[in-house]
Motif scaffolding. Structure first.
Motif, PDB file in Angstrom:
ATOM      1  N   GLY A 102       0.838  -1.305  -0.007  1.00 21.18           N
ATOM      2  CA  GLY A 102       0.056  -0.079  -0.063  1.00 21.18           C
ATOM      3  C   GLY A 102       1.131   1.341   0.041  1.00 21.18           C
ATOM      4  O   GLY A 102       1.980   1.316   0.574  1.00 21.18           O
ATOM      5  N   ALA A 104       0.963   5.721  -0.102  1.00 27.68           N
ATOM      6  CA  ALA A 104       0.128   6.923   0.144  1.00 27.68           C
ATOM      7  C   ALA A 104      -0.787   7.470  -1.100  1.00 27.68           C
ATOM      8  O   ALA A 104      -0.155   7.275  -2.201  1.00 27.68           O
ATOM      9  CB  ALA A 104       0.944   7.995   0.664  1.00 27.68           C
ATOM     10  N   SER A 142      -7.074   4.085   3.507  1.00 27.67           N
ATOM     11  CA  SER A 142      -5.816   5.122   3.636  1.00 27.67           C
ATOM     12  C   SER A 142      -4.680   5.041   2.668  1.00 27.67           C
ATOM     13  O   SER A 142      -3.650   5.415   2.703  1.00 27.67           O
ATOM     14  CB  SER A 142      -5.320   4.957   5.023  1.00 27.67           C
ATOM     15  OG  SER A 142      -6.151   4.981   5.928  1.00 27.67           O
ATOM     16  N   SER A 143      -4.823   4.087   1.522  1.00 28.62           N
ATOM     17  CA  SER A 143      -3.733   3.645   0.728  1.00 28.62           C
ATOM     18  C   SER A 143      -4.449   3.380  -0.623  1.00 28.62           C
ATOM     19  O   SER A 143      -5.280   2.936  -0.767  1.00 28.62           O
ATOM     20  CB  SER A 143      -2.703   2.541   1.324  1.00 28.62           C
ATOM     21  OG  SER A 143      -3.581   1.481   1.424  1.00 28.62           O
ATOM     22  N   ASP A 145      -3.695   0.483  -3.192  1.00 28.70           N
ATOM     23  CA  ASP A 145      -3.303  -0.678  -2.937  1.00 28.70           C
ATOM     24  C   ASP A 145      -2.793  -1.477  -4.181  1.00 28.70           C
ATOM     25  O   ASP A 145      -3.447  -1.603  -5.254  1.00 28.70           O
ATOM     26  CB  ASP A 145      -4.602  -1.785  -2.370  1.00 28.70           C
ATOM     27  CG  ASP A 145      -4.996  -1.034  -0.856  1.00 28.70           C
ATOM     28  OD1 ASP A 145      -4.150  -0.368  -0.183  1.00 28.70           O
ATOM     29  OD2 ASP A 145      -6.198  -1.210  -0.653  1.00 28.70           O
ATOM     30  N   ILE A 180       4.772   4.942   2.530  1.00 29.50           N
ATOM     31  CA  ILE A 180       3.753   3.815   2.811  1.00 29.50           C
ATOM     32  C   ILE A 180       2.801   4.476   3.959  1.00 29.50           C
ATOM     33  O   ILE A 180       3.490   4.821   4.893  1.00 29.50           O
ATOM     34  CB  ILE A 180       4.367   2.594   3.453  1.00 29.50           C
ATOM     35  CG1 ILE A 180       5.385   1.651   2.355  1.00 29.50           C
ATOM     36  CG2 ILE A 180       3.430   1.431   4.084  1.00 29.50           C
ATOM     37  CD1 ILE A 180       5.911   0.756   2.795  1.00 29.50           C
ATOM     38  N   PRO A 181       1.816   4.516   3.872  1.00 32.42           N
ATOM     39  CA  PRO A 181       0.997   5.171   4.709  1.00 32.42           C
ATOM     40  C   PRO A 181       0.510   4.587   6.053  1.00 32.42           C
ATOM     41  O   PRO A 181       0.404   3.302   6.082  1.00 32.42           O
ATOM     42  CB  PRO A 181      -0.491   5.729   4.146  1.00 32.42           C
ATOM     43  CG  PRO A 181      -0.648   4.343   3.136  1.00 32.42           C
ATOM     44  CD  PRO A 181       1.016   3.991   2.895  1.00 32.42           C
TER      45      PRO A 181
END
Length: 196
Positions: A102, A104, A142-143, A145, A180-181
């Motif tokens: 994942g 950001a 949040s990401s 993918d 990477i978040p």
């Protein structure tokens, strides 16, 4: 007294029969495994609860597998016959695997794809043919993918290959400014203002 003796003997025989039923089932399963050749010493198998191991011994009632953690497990042979078992050794020599990644929101997805493929190309025990490929799977909470797919002949030690690949991806992302978040939430507070 004779009636009580016969009744007790019958109950004992029923209990003994029920106890021997599983043993008999395991023995018959062992005979089936040995004659059909569905399982051989050295095969890499995956059984229930994601347990992966290499077969080290096949007995008449039980068999032994060695897990990736070097633990010897004794498995009743009926498990190999009645449960769903994946025999990785019966497949093609090269098996496809993947790792989830994942990044950001706002990341350059083309750059992410190039970096991931570069990491896979530099990793030992990952086959060059078929070539690794990337799937942009979803817009997560949040990401962004991604899944990095690759082929390898090292089915038994593939988790170590995945771990080394993740180390390489993390270092490459840092070098290329790809983040990477961590899970995050936006909170909006509404207030009602009243004139007093």
């Amino acid at each position: 007294k004779l009636t009580l003796l016969l009744a007790g003997s019958a109950a004992l025989l029923v209990g003994l029969g029920l106890g021997l039923q599983q043993i008999f089932q395991d023995i018959m399963s062992g005979v089936a495994i040995l004659f059909e050749g569905m399982l051989k010493v050295g095969d890499v198998v995956e059984i229930k609860d994601d347990i992966v191991g290499r077969v080290v011994e096949i007995g008449l009632r039980t068999s032994k597998i060695e897990t990736r953690d070097n633990i010897i497990m004794v498995i009743p042979n009926s498990k190999f016959v009645t449960d769903i078992v994946i025999n990785w050794s019966h497949m093609e020599k090269k098996t496809r695997f993947h790792v989830n990644v994942g990044v950001a929101y706002g990341s350059d997805v083309e750059k992410v794809t190039r970096v991931l493929l570069q990491c896979a190309g530099e990793q030992q025990n990952i086959s060059a043919s078929p070539q690794p490929f990337i799937r942009f799977t979803d817009f997560g909470n949040s990401s962004l993918d991604f899944q990095l797919y690759f082929w390898s002949t090292e089915t038994f030690s593939v988790e170590f290959i995945k771990s080394e690949l993740r180390y390489k991806i993390d270092a490459a992302f840092r070098q290329n400014g790809i983040h990477i978040p961590y899970p995050q939430r936006d909170i909006h507070i509404k207030t009602n203002l009243t004139n007093s």
